[in-house]
Write a protein that holds these residues in place. Structure first.
Motif, PDB file in Angstrom:
ATOM      1  N   PRO A 122       0.820  -1.211   0.000  1.00  0.00           N
ATOM      2  CA  PRO A 122       0.000   0.000   0.000  1.00  0.00           C
ATOM      3  C   PRO A 122       0.855   1.263   0.000  1.00  0.00           C
ATOM      4  O   PRO A 122       2.062   1.223   0.249  1.00  0.00           O
ATOM      5  CB  PRO A 122      -0.776  -0.117   1.311  1.00  0.00           C
ATOM      6  CG  PRO A 122       0.147  -0.871   2.214  1.00  0.00           C
ATOM      7  CD  PRO A 122       0.877  -1.850   1.336  1.00  0.00           C
ATOM      8  N   ALA A 123       0.214   2.384  -0.274  1.00  0.00           N
ATOM      9  CA  ALA A 123       0.883   3.684  -0.165  1.00  0.00           C
ATOM     10  C   ALA A 123       1.188   3.966   1.306  1.00  0.00           C
ATOM     11  O   ALA A 123       0.508   3.485   2.209  1.00  0.00           O
ATOM     12  CB  ALA A 123       0.001   4.774  -0.733  1.00  0.00           C
ATOM     13  N   LEU A 134      -3.648 -12.752   2.171  1.00  0.00           N
ATOM     14  CA  LEU A 134      -3.554 -11.815   1.056  1.00  0.00           C
ATOM     15  C   LEU A 134      -4.297 -12.357  -0.169  1.00  0.00           C
ATOM     16  O   LEU A 134      -4.348 -13.571  -0.376  1.00  0.00           O
ATOM     17  CB  LEU A 134      -2.089 -11.558   0.697  1.00  0.00           C
ATOM     18  CG  LEU A 134      -1.248 -10.817   1.736  1.00  0.00           C
ATOM     19  CD1 LEU A 134       0.162 -10.595   1.197  1.00  0.00           C
ATOM     20  CD2 LEU A 134      -1.878  -9.485   2.125  1.00  0.00           C
ATOM     21  N   PRO A 135      -4.868 -11.478  -0.972  1.00  0.00           N
ATOM     22  CA  PRO A 135      -5.555 -11.924  -2.191  1.00  0.00           C
ATOM     23  C   PRO A 135      -4.624 -12.723  -3.096  1.00  0.00           C
ATOM     24  O   PRO A 135      -3.397 -12.520  -3.072  1.00  0.00           O
ATOM     25  CB  PRO A 135      -5.961 -10.608  -2.858  1.00  0.00           C
ATOM     26  CG  PRO A 135      -5.979  -9.607  -1.761  1.00  0.00           C
ATOM     27  CD  PRO A 135      -4.913 -10.018  -0.800  1.00  0.00           C
ATOM     28  N   PRO A 136      -5.172 -13.618  -3.892  1.00  0.00           N
ATOM     29  CA  PRO A 136      -4.345 -14.488  -4.746  1.00  0.00           C
ATOM     30  C   PRO A 136      -3.380 -13.727  -5.646  1.00  0.00           C
ATOM     31  O   PRO A 136      -2.258 -14.169  -5.867  1.00  0.00           O
ATOM     32  CB  PRO A 136      -5.384 -15.249  -5.576  1.00  0.00           C
ATOM     33  CG  PRO A 136      -6.626 -15.224  -4.762  1.00  0.00           C
ATOM     34  CD  PRO A 136      -6.615 -13.937  -4.007  1.00  0.00           C
ATOM     35  N   GLU A 175       4.982  -9.769   8.414  1.00  0.00           N
ATOM     36  CA  GLU A 175       4.476  -9.079   9.598  1.00  0.00           C
ATOM     37  C   GLU A 175       3.853  -7.737   9.246  1.00  0.00           C
ATOM     38  O   GLU A 175       2.873  -7.314   9.872  1.00  0.00           O
ATOM     39  CB  GLU A 175       5.613  -8.875  10.616  1.00  0.00           C
ATOM     40  CG  GLU A 175       5.912 -10.091  11.454  1.00  0.00           C
ATOM     41  CD  GLU A 175       4.700 -10.545  12.274  1.00  0.00           C
ATOM     42  OE1 GLU A 175       4.134  -9.717  13.015  1.00  0.00           O
ATOM     43  OE2 GLU A 175       4.320 -11.718  12.172  1.00  0.00           O
ATOM     44  N   GLN A 176       4.395  -7.039   8.252  1.00  0.00           N
ATOM     45  CA  GLN A 176       3.865  -5.732   7.884  1.00  0.00           C
ATOM     46  C   GLN A 176       2.411  -5.830   7.425  1.00  0.00           C
ATOM     47  O   GLN A 176       1.614  -4.914   7.640  1.00  0.00           O
ATOM     48  CB  GLN A 176       4.734  -5.101   6.786  1.00  0.00           C
ATOM     49  CG  GLN A 176       4.349  -3.659   6.429  1.00  0.00           C
ATOM     50  CD  GLN A 176       4.445  -2.708   7.610  1.00  0.00           C
ATOM     51  OE1 GLN A 176       5.396  -2.780   8.402  1.00  0.00           O
ATOM     52  NE2 GLN A 176       3.452  -1.839   7.756  1.00  0.00           N
ATOM     53  N   ASP A 177       2.068  -6.963   6.795  1.00  0.00           N
ATOM     54  CA  ASP A 177       0.698  -7.131   6.315  1.00  0.00           C
ATOM     55  C   ASP A 177      -0.312  -7.200   7.455  1.00  0.00           C
ATOM     56  O   ASP A 177      -1.490  -6.887   7.256  1.00  0.00           O
ATOM     57  CB  ASP A 177       0.593  -8.395   5.451  1.00  0.00           C
ATOM     58  CG  ASP A 177       1.323  -8.245   4.131  1.00  0.00           C
ATOM     59  OD1 ASP A 177       1.011  -7.300   3.382  1.00  0.00           O
ATOM     60  OD2 ASP A 177       2.228  -9.062   3.864  1.00  0.00           O
ATOM     61  N   GLN A 195      -5.337  -4.338   7.458  1.00  0.00           N
ATOM     62  CA  GLN A 195      -6.344  -4.166   8.501  1.00  0.00           C
ATOM     63  C   GLN A 195      -6.723  -2.691   8.546  1.00  0.00           C
ATOM     64  O   GLN A 195      -5.847  -1.822   8.489  1.00  0.00           O
ATOM     65  CB  GLN A 195      -5.773  -4.594   9.853  1.00  0.00           C
ATOM     66  CG  GLN A 195      -6.781  -4.835  10.947  1.00  0.00           C
ATOM     67  CD  GLN A 195      -7.468  -6.187  10.804  1.00  0.00           C
ATOM     68  OE1 GLN A 195      -8.501  -6.283  10.130  1.00  0.00           O
ATOM     69  NE2 GLN A 195      -6.919  -7.234  11.410  1.00  0.00           N
ATOM     70  N   THR A 196      -8.001  -2.379   8.645  1.00  0.00           N
ATOM     71  CA  THR A 196      -8.403  -0.982   8.741  1.00  0.00           C
ATOM     72  C   THR A 196      -8.099  -0.453  10.143  1.00  0.00           C
ATOM     73  O   THR A 196      -7.993  -1.215  11.105  1.00  0.00           O
ATOM     74  CB  THR A 196      -9.912  -0.813   8.470  1.00  0.00           C
ATOM     75  OG1 THR A 196     -10.656  -1.408   9.534  1.00  0.00           O
ATOM     76  CG2 THR A 196     -10.294  -1.471   7.151  1.00  0.00           C
TER      77      THR A 196
END
Length: 345
Positions: free
Chosen positions: A19-20, A149-151, A161-163, A168-169
Motif C-alpha cells: 500500500p501507499a 492476502l488476495p491471490p 508481519e507488515q501485512d 487491517q483498517t
C-alpha cells in the motif's frame, strides 16, 4: 448481459503489492457522469460535504492462512489451511491444500501449539475442529497465522508481519473476515479527524468479507451467477443514522462495495432501512435499483468480477469503461493495495 462486457486488459505493472505510505497518500480518481478528476485520498475533506454520512465496514481480518503438517507412518506432509468461516458449533470451514493428503479424523499440527482435526469435507471444503477455543484460539492464531492476502498478491510474494498492519483498517473491531474491506484501508486517524472537523459523519456496519469475494464468475450469462453468502449486521444505531441522513437529504456514501452490499441488503423495497442481521448473497449488476447509496468510494476491481458489475450498475457500463481506461492510462494502482476512486452517479 455477457461476462465479456466486464472485461478489460490490465498491465501487470499496475497491480499493487504494497500500500501507499501513509495510507491516505493513495491517489483518488473522482468521477461524475461528465467529469474525471485526479486527486488523492487526503483531498476527501474537500470533496465531501458537511453532513455527508460515510458508512464504514468495521470487520476485522483474522490471520486466516496457516502452514502446518500432518504425520502418518513416519511420513510428513506439508499442509496449507485457509480458514473461511466459523460454524455455530465452534468448528471452522476451511480450504485445505492438498485435501487429498489428509484423512478424516487426522490431525494437522501448526505453530504456537495449535492443532486441527479434519472432521468432514464438503464440495472441496473441509470442516476442522481446533484444540483451542475462545481467546486461547485467537492468541494462537495471531502467532501462527498469516494474513490471507488476495491471490494476485500472494502469487507475487508471501505475507509478512507488515501485512498484519497494512491489511487491517484502523477502525477494525468485529473479528471474522478473511479478506479486508479494501477501500477502508486508505483511512488513517489524521484523515478521520479532518473529515470530522468538516462535518462528515460516520456510521459503522459489519460485513465479514469471505474468500468467495475472489472467486471468478464462471457463467457467460452473468444473471445466472450465484453469489457467495457473507454474514453482516446493521445495528439500530447505524440504521437510525442512515435513515436520518436519507430523510434530511444528506448523502449516504458507503466506503467499499462490502458496506454498499450490506446497506442495500438491509433496505426495503420502499427504500426504508431498519436494523438487520444475517447472511446476504445480494448480487448487484446493471439494472439494479439502489435504495440507499448516493455515492461510493471503492478501489479498482478485477476484470470480469462481480464488483465490476456492481460499479457498472452504479455508474453505467460505458462510463465505467471510460473511468477504467483513464485509470490505466494514468497509471493508477489496482486491487486491494492499490489506489481508490470516488464515484458520484
Amino acid at each position: 448481459m455477457k461476462l465479456s462486457d466486464f472485461d478489460f486488459d490490465l498491465p501487470e505493472r499496475l497491480i499493487a503489492t504494497r500500500p501507499a505510505v501513509p495510507r491516505s497518500a493513495s491517489r483518488l480518481l473522482v468521477a461524475s457522469p461528465t467529469k474525471i478528476d485526479d486527486r488523492t485520498v487526503t483531498d476527501l475533506p474537500d470533496l465531501l460535504q458537511d453532513g455527508d454520512l460515510l458508512v464504514l465496514n468495521d470487520t476485522k481480518v483474522i490471520p486466516a492462512r496457516l502452514f502446518g503438517h500432518r504425520e502418518r507412518d513416519g511420513n510428513v506432509s506439508k499442509i496449507e489451511v485457509t480458514l473461511l468461516s466459523p460454524t455455530p458449533d465452534g468448528t471452522w470451514r476451511a480450504l485445505v491444500k492438498p485435501l487429498r493428503k489428509v484423512r478424516d479424523g487426522e490431525a494437522i499440527t501448526f505453530a504456537a501449539g495449535l492443532e486441527a482435526s479434519l472432521l468432514s469435507r464438503d464440495d472441496g471444503q473441509a470442516v476442522l475442529s481446533f484444540n483451542r477455543q475462545g481467546k486461547a484460539f485467537d492468541d494462537a492464531l495471531a502467532e501462527a497465522g498469516q494474513m490471507p492476502l488476495p491471490p494476485y498478491i500472494a502469487a507475487k510474494r508471501a505475507a509478512d508481519e507488515q501485512d498484519k498492519t497494512d491489511y487491517q483498517t484502523v477502525f477494525a473491531k468485529t473479528t471474522g473476515a478473511v479478506a479486508a474491506p479494501t477501500a477502508s484501508l486508505h483511512f488513517d486517524e489524521p484523515l478521520l479527524d479532518k473529515l470530522k472537523a468538516k462535518g462528515v459523519q460516520f456510521a459503522h456496519v459489519t460485513l465479514h468479507v469471505g474468500a468467495g469475494t475472489f472467486l471468478p464468475v464462471k457463467v457467460d450469462d452473468v444473471k445466472t451467477h450465484k453469489m457467495h453468502a457473507e454474514w453482516g449486521q446493521v445495528s439500530q444505531e447505524a440504521a437510525s443514522q442512515i435513515k436520518a441522513a436519507k430523510e434530511q437529504g444528506r448523502r449516504v456514501v458507503p466506503v467499499g462495495t462490502t458496506a454498499l452490499r450490506l446497506i442495500e441488503s438491509a433496505a426495503s423495497a420502499q427504500g426504508e432501512i431498519a436494523p438487520w442481521e444475517g447472511e446476504t448473497d445480494i448480487f448487484i449488476y446493471p439494472g439494479f435499483e439502489f435504495k440507499i447509496t448516493d455515492a461510493l468510494m471503492t478501489n479498482f476491481h478485477l476484470p470480469k468480477s462481480t464488483l465490476m458489475m456492481l460499479v457498472s450498475a452504479l455508474m453505467g457500463q460505458q462510463r465505467v469503461r471510460e473511468i477504467y481506461t483513464h485509470a490505466i492510462d494514468s497509471d493508477y494502482r489496482f486491487f486491494s493495495y492499490g489506489d481508490s476512486s470516488l464515484l458520484l452517479p
